[in-house]
Design a protein around this motif. Structure first.
Motif, PDB file in Angstrom:
ATOM      1  N   GLY A 184      49.468  42.632  42.808  1.00  0.00           N
ATOM      2  CA  GLY A 184      48.351  42.075  43.875  1.00  0.00           C
ATOM      3  C   GLY A 184      48.118  42.638  45.028  1.00  0.00           C
ATOM      4  O   GLY A 184      47.542  42.341  46.009  1.00  0.00           O
TER       5      GLY A 184
ATOM      6  N   SER B 199      44.587  43.198  45.787  1.00  0.00           N
ATOM      7  CA  SER B 199      43.836  42.086  45.858  1.00  0.00           C
ATOM      8  C   SER B 199      42.600  42.042  46.948  1.00  0.00           C
ATOM      9  O   SER B 199      43.011  42.748  47.929  1.00  0.00           O
ATOM     10  CB  SER B 199      44.638  40.839  45.872  1.00  0.00           C
ATOM     11  OG  SER B 199      45.731  40.601  44.884  1.00  0.00           O
TER      12      SER B 199
ATOM     13  N   VAL C  24      44.954  38.942  50.594  1.00  0.00           N
ATOM     14  CA  VAL C  24      45.534  38.081  49.622  1.00  0.00           C
ATOM     15  C   VAL C  24      46.785  38.791  48.663  1.00  0.00           C
ATOM     16  O   VAL C  24      46.430  40.048  48.406  1.00  0.00           O
ATOM     17  CB  VAL C  24      44.403  37.581  48.469  1.00  0.00           C
ATOM     18  CG1 VAL C  24      44.979  36.591  47.492  1.00  0.00           C
ATOM     19  CG2 VAL C  24      43.289  36.814  49.359  1.00  0.00           C
TER      20      VAL C  24
ATOM     21  N   ARG D 293      49.490  38.625  45.682  1.00  0.00           N
ATOM     22  CA  ARG D 293      50.118  38.110  44.613  1.00  0.00           C
ATOM     23  C   ARG D 293      51.633  38.259  44.511  1.00  0.00           C
ATOM     24  O   ARG D 293      52.160  39.290  44.476  1.00  0.00           O
ATOM     25  CB  ARG D 293      49.395  38.551  43.261  1.00  0.00           C
ATOM     26  CG  ARG D 293      49.891  37.812  41.834  1.00  0.00           C
ATOM     27  CD  ARG D 293      48.864  38.195  41.010  1.00  0.00           C
ATOM     28  NE  ARG D 293      47.691  37.760  41.075  1.00  0.00           N
ATOM     29  CZ  ARG D 293      46.678  37.882  40.109  1.00  0.00           C
ATOM     30  NH1 ARG D 293      46.659  38.536  39.229  1.00  0.00           N
ATOM     31  NH2 ARG D 293      45.546  36.938  40.446  1.00  0.00           N
TER      32      ARG D 293
ATOM     33  N   ARG E 135      51.299  33.864  42.157  1.00  0.00           N
ATOM     34  CA  ARG E 135      50.420  33.001  42.823  1.00  0.00           C
ATOM     35  C   ARG E 135      49.664  33.906  43.952  1.00  0.00           C
ATOM     36  O   ARG E 135      50.253  34.844  44.418  1.00  0.00           O
ATOM     37  CB  ARG E 135      51.300  32.059  43.805  1.00  0.00           C
ATOM     38  CG  ARG E 135      51.898  30.943  42.873  1.00  0.00           C
ATOM     39  CD  ARG E 135      52.838  30.099  43.959  1.00  0.00           C
ATOM     40  NE  ARG E 135      53.852  30.988  44.601  1.00  0.00           N
ATOM     41  CZ  ARG E 135      54.855  30.361  45.219  1.00  0.00           C
ATOM     42  NH1 ARG E 135      55.118  29.243  45.196  1.00  0.00           N
ATOM     43  NH2 ARG E 135      55.749  31.093  45.779  1.00  0.00           N
ATOM     44  N   ASP E 136      48.480  33.610  43.990  1.00  0.00           N
ATOM     45  CA  ASP E 136      47.643  34.442  45.217  1.00  0.00           C
ATOM     46  C   ASP E 136      47.683  33.807  46.336  1.00  0.00           C
ATOM     47  O   ASP E 136      47.431  32.394  46.760  1.00  0.00           O
ATOM     48  CB  ASP E 136      46.307  34.507  44.762  1.00  0.00           C
ATOM     49  CG  ASP E 136      46.096  35.519  43.666  1.00  0.00           C
ATOM     50  OD1 ASP E 136      46.760  36.272  43.584  1.00  0.00           O
ATOM     51  OD2 ASP E 136      45.037  35.410  42.684  1.00  0.00           O
TER      52      ASP E 136
END
Length: 320
Positions: free
Chosen positions: A20, A23, A31, A33, A38-39
């Motif tokens: 992530g 992201s 954002v 991860r 989960r983001d």
């Protein structure tokens, strides 16, 4: 000992995407991860609670000690940076009220943080909570640094620190190449009523043994388990390593007096090493240096080369 080399730039980019780091940012912040897939959107890092000694070390190395609103009891380094910081307790025995009471804008916690009910309460409080993966490998450590840096909107600083740690792993690899016969090493977490709790596979202790050029004398199970005297003798460790603690420590005198350890090469040679727990097992920026120190203890002939090992992570200026 052959070890997988660090990934190249292209592979590192793919890894970063998987956890992530790339992201897309939304209004207000990145954002991220986390370890649970989960983001997590982060808009404010001004009051960050760090749950995990390695997380705190990385935050300080990136220049964010003033943003640390609280730490857990495993966060002991650097001492001058954590002194006076509110303490939320032991990483696996957190109180939701204690954490929330610090009015955090962000919580960075190792994936092993708990108990489960506390973590659920923190999520329910709608405080951005990022679980940091605990992968006890060279690449896992580099990814950890990048993930923490991304959460703090300090990607450049995190890249700087990760590169310095990678250089330290390169120095360590050159040191290991000089080892002709790996030592059999047993890591003992505790000795209670004469019974040793020893580290098996898939543990930070197993990885630090391998990073230092040894082989784990206990390879029949994963995690930490209590073993009997017969298993100690059968393992034939050349050396025994443990961590120093303020209480319930496994001390050298207990090792030397133990009837089973006395029958091992480690007992015969009085090969016993106790080190600071965060330094040895924390898998933070100092991990290559810790492995160097273990290697120097296991292989005295490497002392001159180990002495020339200059940790880049300690001198790199990666502060934001």
């Amino acid at each position: 000992m052959m070890r997988r080399p660090l990934f190249g730039a292209a592979c590192a980019l793919l890894t970063a995407t998987a956890i992530g780091l790339s992201s897309p940012a939304r209004a207000g912040g990145p954002v991220v991860r986390d370890a649970h897939g989960r983001d997590v959107m982060i808009s404010d890092t001004s009051r960050t609670v760090a749950v995990g000694g390695a997380i705190t070390e990385v935050l300080v190395a990136l220049g964010f000690e003033q943003r640390i609103a609280g730490v857990d009891s495993t966060s002991t380094f650097p001492p001058e940076a954590v002194k006076g910081k509110p303490n939320v307790g032991y990483l696996r025995q957190l109180s939701a009220e204690g954490v929330i009471g610090l009015n955090p804008t962000l919580i960075l916690a190792m994936d092993s943080a708990g108990p489960k009910q506390t973590m659920q309460a923190l999520e329910a409080a709608k405080i951005p909570l990022v679980s940091i993966p605990e992968t006890f490998t060279e690449q896992g450590l580099l990814d950890k640094i990048r993930l923490i840096g991304h959460a703090m909107q300090a990607d450049a600083g995190a890249t700087c620190l990760a590169n310095a740690v990678a250089q330290d792993f390169d120095q360590l690899r050159q040191l290991r190449a000089k080892i002709s016969k790996p030592a059999r090493v047993m890591f003992v977490m505790s000795l209670v009523n004469g019974q040793a709790m020893a580290a098996g596979r898939n543990t930070a202790a197993n990885e630090i043994i391998e990073l230092s050029g040894g082989v784990n004398a206990i390879d029949g199970y994963d995690g930490y388990k209590t073993i009997n005297d017969e298993a100690i003798v059968a393992a034939k460790p050349d050396a025994v390593i443990t961590i120093r603690r303020s209480r319930d420590s496994f001390e050298a005198d207990a090792f030397y007096a133990h009837p089973a350890f006395a029958l091992t090469p480690a007992g015969a040679n009085r090969a016993f090493l106790a080190m600071d727990g965060l330094y040895l097992l924390g898998f933070g920026p100092r991990t290559p240096a810790a492995a160097r120190d273990v290697a120097a203890a296991l292989y005295p002939q490497l002392a001159p080369q180990a002495g020339s090992f200059s940790p880049k992570a300690a001198s790199a200026d990666c502060r934001s």
